[in-house]
Every structure is written in structure tokens, then in C-alpha cells.
Scaffold this active site. Sequence first.
Site, PDB file in Angstrom:
ATOM      1  N   HIS A 167       0.838  -1.203   0.000  1.00 27.03           N
ATOM      2  CA  HIS A 167       0.000   0.000   0.000  1.00 27.03           C
ATOM      3  C   HIS A 167       0.875   1.256   0.000  1.00 27.03           C
ATOM      4  O   HIS A 167       0.932   1.973  -0.988  1.00 27.03           O
ATOM      5  CB  HIS A 167      -0.943  -0.029   1.210  1.00 27.03           C
ATOM      6  CG  HIS A 167      -1.806   1.173   1.348  1.00 27.03           C
ATOM      7  ND1 HIS A 167      -1.981   1.824   2.540  1.00 27.03           N
ATOM      8  CD2 HIS A 167      -2.550   1.838   0.440  1.00 27.03           C
ATOM      9  CE1 HIS A 167      -2.802   2.839   2.367  1.00 27.03           C
ATOM     10  NE2 HIS A 167      -3.161   2.873   1.096  1.00 27.03           N
ATOM     11  N   HIS A 177      -1.809   1.234   8.052  1.00 31.87           N
ATOM     12  CA  HIS A 177      -3.221   1.337   7.642  1.00 31.87           C
ATOM     13  C   HIS A 177      -3.935  -0.007   7.705  1.00 31.87           C
ATOM     14  O   HIS A 177      -4.986  -0.164   7.118  1.00 31.87           O
ATOM     15  CB  HIS A 177      -3.324   1.921   6.235  1.00 31.87           C
ATOM     16  CG  HIS A 177      -2.681   3.264   6.092  1.00 31.87           C
ATOM     17  ND1 HIS A 177      -1.543   3.472   5.354  1.00 31.87           N
ATOM     18  CD2 HIS A 177      -3.011   4.473   6.601  1.00 31.87           C
ATOM     19  CE1 HIS A 177      -1.194   4.743   5.417  1.00 31.87           C
ATOM     20  NE2 HIS A 177      -2.074   5.377   6.169  1.00 31.87           N
TER      21      HIS A 177
END
Lengths: 159, 859
Positions: A92, A109
Site C-alpha cells: 500500500h 493502515h
Amino acid sequence: MVVSRRRVVQVLGGVTMASLTGAGKAQFWFAPSLTYPAIKVGNVNNLKNNEPVYFNYPDARSQGILVKLGRPAIGGVGRERDIVAFSAACTHMGCGVQYKGGRFLCPCHYSMFDPAKAAAVYQGLASTGLPQIQLGIAQNGDIFARAVNGLIWGRARNI
Amino acid sequence: MSNIGRRDALPIPPTNAEVKNTVCQYCTVGCGYKVYTWPVGSQGGLAANQNAFGVDLRNPQNPLGGLVYTETMHSIVTRKDGRQYHVVIVPANDSPINFKRDHSSRGATNAVATWSDARATKERLKYPLLRMGDQFQVITWDEALAILAGVAKGIRDKDGNDDNIVVKAFDHGGSGAGFENNWGVGSLFFKGFSVKHIGIHNRPAYNSEVWGSRERGVHELNYDAIDARLADTIVLWGANPYETASVFYTEHMQPNIQGATLEEKQRNLSRGEPVEAGYMIVVDPRRTSSLTIAENIAKDRTLHLRPNLGTDYILANAIARVMWERKYYDQRFLETRTDMAKFEEYKEKSLKVGTPYAQFMAEVERITGVRRADIEKAADWIAKPKAGGFARRTLTIYEKGIIWNMKNYDQVAAIVQMAVLGNNVGRAGTGCGRLGGHQEGYVRPPSPTPGSIYNGGPPVNVDKYLTDGKGKLYWVIGTNPYLSTPNNQLFRKRIRERTKALSDFLGQSGEPGTTQEWVAKILEGLDATNGLFMVVQDLYLIHTAQDAHLVLPASAWGEANQTSINCNSRLLRLYEKFMDPPGQAKQDWEICKLMGLKMAELYRAEGKEEEAKRFEFGKNWRTDEDVFLDGGNSYPNNAIPASEEATLPAECYKGVTYAFLRQVGQQGIRTPVRVENGKPVGTLRRYSVKFGTKDGKFSWYGTDDWEGYPEEVAKYLEGEKAQKYPFWMTTGRAQAIWQTMYNDRFLPEKMNTLPMPYIEIHPQDAQRLGLRGGDLAQVWNEEGNGTFLVYVTDSVRPGMIFALQYHHLGTSNSMTPGYTDPKTTIPWYKGTRVAIRKVRGALPDLQNSTSFLQQNKFD
């Protein structure tokens, strides 16, 4: 444990890989577009289930994570086909993933990856699984990283 | 081995690559993206001065801020010039939405979702298709529109009205829609035609999903993303942003809960006001990932309320009652900003101040299943003044868990009233509105329904109109009702029956060869069979299209310029064109324009000049911007002071041009736009001075008492059926996929993650039914059936399952009843009763490749 003294083995072709056990395992199971080094990242005799080992691959600026899952995995090597390795950079935004509770978790995250399923992302914002590092095992149990299947985060090419 | 092709190097855009600004086509958040295109055959270099990124690629990027360029962010497309081009679509570094180039797993696949004949997206429609018996045949636009206009005009000529012309169309932004296409669709059906049987993409009628708020004077998009960083408390009510609005959660909510926005709070809030890391209240039947991540960060600042299905408005009223008892309100605010006459009705019916507190709370506990102590704690977290007498700042965000709940109107009204009672709208760090699903871009001529049952409604249930055998032409635009309507199994069967009746009639004695005869036979067949002539206008040959007579190819995001706003900041930006559409696919506005002109041609040939003119609404539209400006001119005068912003439609953009939007780029402008000294000015946050009512005062409303469940669901709670259908089923979305998967079904990354629709079931129930993760389960009730993959998780309680609402291989909507709120015609998609059994056997390949680990467990 971090493998600080990496042994870079001559790569390419079947010659070097002939020293690895099992003819089938000597084949790449995907088609890398780049030429990768073979680097020793551990030894099967030193691995314990669910105790990850960190190493650098394909160069000093990329951390990999090696783990023996204790259950068969896609791309797994060893007698139980349960030894796998991946780039530790979350696909990510590049944070280092942790191996926790039998899966990889990104603390930034919260993307999560299933180590038995080619580190496919099963929750979170990452769009692809962690790049899987193909492993080979030599007769003395040494584990070698041989190529990376997937793009390491933060690079336009792995090498 | 890996069942998805992976890449270990990506092409680098050269310094002369074309660079465009755009915004993700998918969710409500609207992350900014940059698009780089250049002809295949060249590449840039690794040094910063050798590539269009201007980034040194010789060294790995820094996590959390460096260039994000992942495997799914590149593809190759072919343009109309016949040449191939690289397309790179990466998160922008200058967006006020996705800081640090954050992005979701949806946005990351924008590039691979582009059309190419060399990839799975080759399934995109290129040409109009006409059903000839059991096949579709390619035809031209001219021919397709001649048939469609002929049929539409024939129906009007016979009926003298448009009652039998039935439409289901998108009304959203992003996803290839936006202001331009909304204005096109609205102009055709409300200016040219006078269609009243029209439904919106995801529901059976033409209605707001939040009249319960709008009729109070609060448009649902009233806060800004910054408010999530400034709030003392964030309430997520029937909303799961980590999965459905991911970057809004990770960049704006999560940092607040982590205490990473304290400095921003000090800078933006009142002097001397105490600030601390944020609190989060999640009201949801499930332990969602939005909840469990917050718990993981700060368990003591996270509260989960888990009301029984359908009882949320009782819970919201109870929290408000606690606020009333504990005097967590500002009397002066109530008196100056709200309608105090109507407040009495609210106190009596919603707060039930006539019922002693203990008795009231005992009753609420019984109905909702939520403990009194938790309700009181929620009230404290939402509205208890802070040290020094500073008012608490609470941002309340709701979405489909409320909207698609039982009693839509009262649910929404109860929540916004709870927020306004605590003065939690219109101040920094506050707001009460939708999370949003998709982006918005609504601009249309006046629609046929003014409001709820209290304002001239409710609107017609168009699904029911069709399944009852009414309507002749059914035109579906940019939506897939075979997945998205409630009581879906019945709907599909009935539409298939009616369209097939017409197809069979057309085939008798052979299909005619001339357009005129074709039109005449369709009109004759509609009367003879009570059949339905179905037109589907879409990107792909979707499920619904498989029963259509005529299919019209639409162009997508990136294939034209378009504009939309996101929901969390009402941020208007230009989404620039970077590629050509496949074949002869066209933007929806252009299809509507051409249809209008074809209708005008037919009327003019008969000397009906007045009718012809009605249909020439688009004759001056040559470019995307012509349509944008034409729509913008329909808004009221916006040269007004900031204090009057509440009088403007939420999406008003009058005065904004493409040139202006190009200039502001990713910064965009927040609607409603006002004009000051000839320049457009945005609105950060709404209702700071007045509410959106005639007198500017918040209009209170007294909600209904608890009356139990509607007949369609209550039937499952008694006698034999209670035994036969022992599970509650609630429904919703999944993080990885977008809506009906119209693009995602072609992407291996998505199909590997979610190869089938799935249910979540509690470990106790799973054990009892002999189910394990990766097994298949049949789920059914009297409405319909579905086969689902099983995930075993504590996300759901024993006795309740969660089912994925949309997947291209099935929908939970097959089991949802036809109930709609009598006040608004909004369905209850998220609650019914079902039976479950294990399907014998298994799909081992799927079990081997897909993960069944628990998706809400982050510790």
C-alpha cells in the site's frame, strides 16, 4: 534474526541451481523479467514454526521476511511445503509488515496478508499481495532467495 | 505458483508524457490522481530529470509519502489513432483528501480497469446491439435511435402521456457520471419527456434517501473532511468507512483517534479550549473493521452500540433524551436557530419527556437491546460540555445502515435531531451527514417528486409498477437492477417474463427487416402481450442487458472530461479525459442529446413544432463543458453573502468553468459555490448561520413509536416460520470491490480476493451447522435464494448473518422483501430472516487460493 552475512551465490542458469535439492524446485514457478541474485537467507534446521526471520533481498535496501508456517502454503518449500518468504514492505504505502497471529499485518493502515495464500491481501487498502520471494533449498538445508514475484513497494523495478 | 500474474518492473513515464489531473472513479472519498500517458515504444529514466514523475527512482521511495506506483497502476490502451499508449494512474501528491498519496484498493486499480482489447476489459460494449430472436446483432447509432425514438413516440402518441415510459437511471457522480451526464439524462426525461415513473440506480423510486434530514433543513453533505480531524468524538452510525470510504478513515479519522491531530485542533478551535485524542462511537450490528481498528488504537475511547435491527431511531432518541435530562444543550442555540413550536412535538414524541426517565430507559433497553449505561455513556461522549464550559464537538456520520434500515424517514430524522440538540452541526469538528457511497454530481431540471409523504410524496415504487404489469418501455441507464433492486428474485423473473413475451411476439412469422416495420411490430406486440421493451445503456453487457431488446454502449471515466463532487468535503474537481472510448461508445449526455434530436426529427416531420422544440434541449451541446455550463445555469442566483449559503442547493456550481477548475486542479472548490465580486467562492462547512428551511430555523419532527417489524418480516418471527427461518440476515459491502463489480469482475486481483458472494457467520452457529471458512452455504427464505461462501467470524452475533449485497455471481437482495418505508419508498435492504444450510461438497481450487482469515481482527 537478521542474516547479516549474506552469501551471494553465482546466479543464472541451471548450473548453480543444480546444487539445490529437488529438480522441480530448481525451476522458477513464474517468469521474472529481471535477473535476480541467489542469496542465502537461512537454514531449514534453524527455523521454528511462526518465528519469522528477516533478511535483505534482492539488495540491502529491501527487507524480506521468511517464515515457516507449519501448514502448507502456496509456493512453500521444505518437507512440509510451509516455508515462505515475502517482501516485508506493505504494497500500500511501504510500511514494514509484521508477522503476527499467523498473518502479516501492516501497522500503518492495517492491510492484512495471508502467508499461506501467496500473501494475498484479504483486508485493507493494499491492492496486491506482498511480493513473494521464490526460495530454494540446498542439500545442507540452506535456504536461498532466488527471485521476487511482484513489485517491491517504492520501486519502478525490483533491481 | 500464484494464480495472479505479477510484475517486477513497470514502465517509467518519460519527461514528455502527457500529464492530466483526475479523481478516482470509485467511492465517495474522491482521492486525487495523476494520469501519465505516452506512446508505447519509449520510456523515461530513473533519474528525477529523466522521468515525468520528477522523482529519483534510483533509490526506493520513502514509505508514507513517497511516490506510489504499484503493479495495478499501469496499463496499455489503444486510442482512436490506432496507436498504443501507456497509461499510468497514481495517487496525486497535492490533494486535500488523500494526504501522502494515500489510496484504496479500489482506486489502485483505476489503470487496469481501463478498456483494452488485449485485456479482460475487452468485454466493454462498442456498438449498439439489437435483439434478433435469441441473439444480439450489431447496429449503428442511427438505426438504434430510430427504433428507440419510434417506439417511444408510438407509446406517447397512443397514450397521450409518458406514463408507460419507465426509466431507471444513475443520479451520481464519479464512475463516468457526474454533472454533465446527470444534466443530459435529466434534460431528456424531464424536459423532453415528462417521465414520472423513474427510479434511481439503487432503489425503486425517485427520491432522496435522506428526506428525514433535508426536511429538517439539513442537507446530508454539510461537514468537511477536516471536521473528522478536529472532532472530539466521531460517531459512525451504520457506516463502515474503513471498508467503504477507506482513505477518509485512514487519513482523517484514524489520526484523530491516534491523537495525531492535536496541533491542528489547537490551531483551529477556540482559544483555551481543551483538546485531546478523539473518541469513537460505532453503532452497528457488526463488529466492523472501522470499530476494531479504533479499539486496537484506543479501547478506552471506543464504544460499540449494537442495537437490534431496525431499532436505531429508538436508540438515537434515547441518547437525545439523556442529553435532555443532563442538560447537554445550549438553550440560546435552540431558541435562536431552531423552531421552538415544533420542538415541543419532538420533546413529546421522540424524547417522550412525559414518560419518567427510568421507565423510558427500561423500555428502550427492551426494544434496542442496548444497555442503559452504554446509552448514557454515548450521550456523554457526544454532548457533555468539556472543561471550561466549552461545547463538545461531535461529528456524526451515517450511511446505508441507517438509510436502508426499516423506517428510513424516522431513522434519519432521529439521528440529525440528536446532533442538532447537542449543537453539533455547523461548527468546526461537528456535522451530521452521510458518509456517502459514490460521489455526487446531481444537476437536473425539476424532478417529479417534491418530497416525503409530508411534502407531496411518497414517490411511485417503479419496481412494483413494472412487476404489476405496467409500463411498456423500460430504459435502464448505468445500473444493474438484476442485482440492485429489493425482492430481486421476483423482479428478475417478472421482467424476464415480460421482455420475453415481446421477444416471442417479434419472432412470430419472422422479425421484420425494415426499421418502420420493426417499430410497428414492437408497438403492436406491447399491446398484444403486455410485454416490455427493455433498453439498457451501460459499459458492459450486464445481467439486466441479457434480457434487453436494445443495448446502447456508454463511455466511461477517463474517456471524456467530467466533473463531480466528493461527499466528505463537497469538493468539485475536473476529471480530465485521458483516453478514447471503445468503438462507438458515447457519454450518456450525448446519447440523450441524440435521442432528443431524433425525437424532434419525428415530430417535425409531422409538423409538430412545439413538441419538436421540447426535445431539442441539447442542440447546442458540442463539448462536455457546454453541458456543464448549461446545467450550472439552472441553479438559482448565487451572488449572495456567505450567511445565506443555506439557501443554495448543496451542489450549486454556477459561475464555475472548466478553465477555473483546471487552474485550481486538485484543490478544487467546495460547493455550494457563491459568487463574490464576479469570482466563485466555495463553502467549507454548512449551516453555521442558518439552516436550509424557509425561515432558516431547524424544523423538528416527532418520530413514531416503536411499532414492531413490518408484515413482510414479521411473518418470519412467529410460529412455524420462526423455526424454519431462524437467522436474522443483515447485508452490506466489502472493501475490495466496487458496487456491482461491473469493472472488478474482470480483474483477477479482485476475483481472487472475493471469488463469490459471501456470508459472515458466528463460530457458534457455524459449528452447529457444520460450516467452516471456505464452505458453501445455501441461504434462503420465501423471497429467494443464494449460494454464498462462508466466513466464520465474531463480526456477527450468534443468530445473525451478514451477506454481501452485490457480487456479480449473486446478491443478498434475492432474499430482501419488497417492503419500503411508506413515507419515502426507500427499501429495507438490511434486515430479514433466512434459513441456512451447508451445501454438500466443496470448491477446492477456490479454497486453496482465497483467504478465509478473519477480516476484522487487527490485534
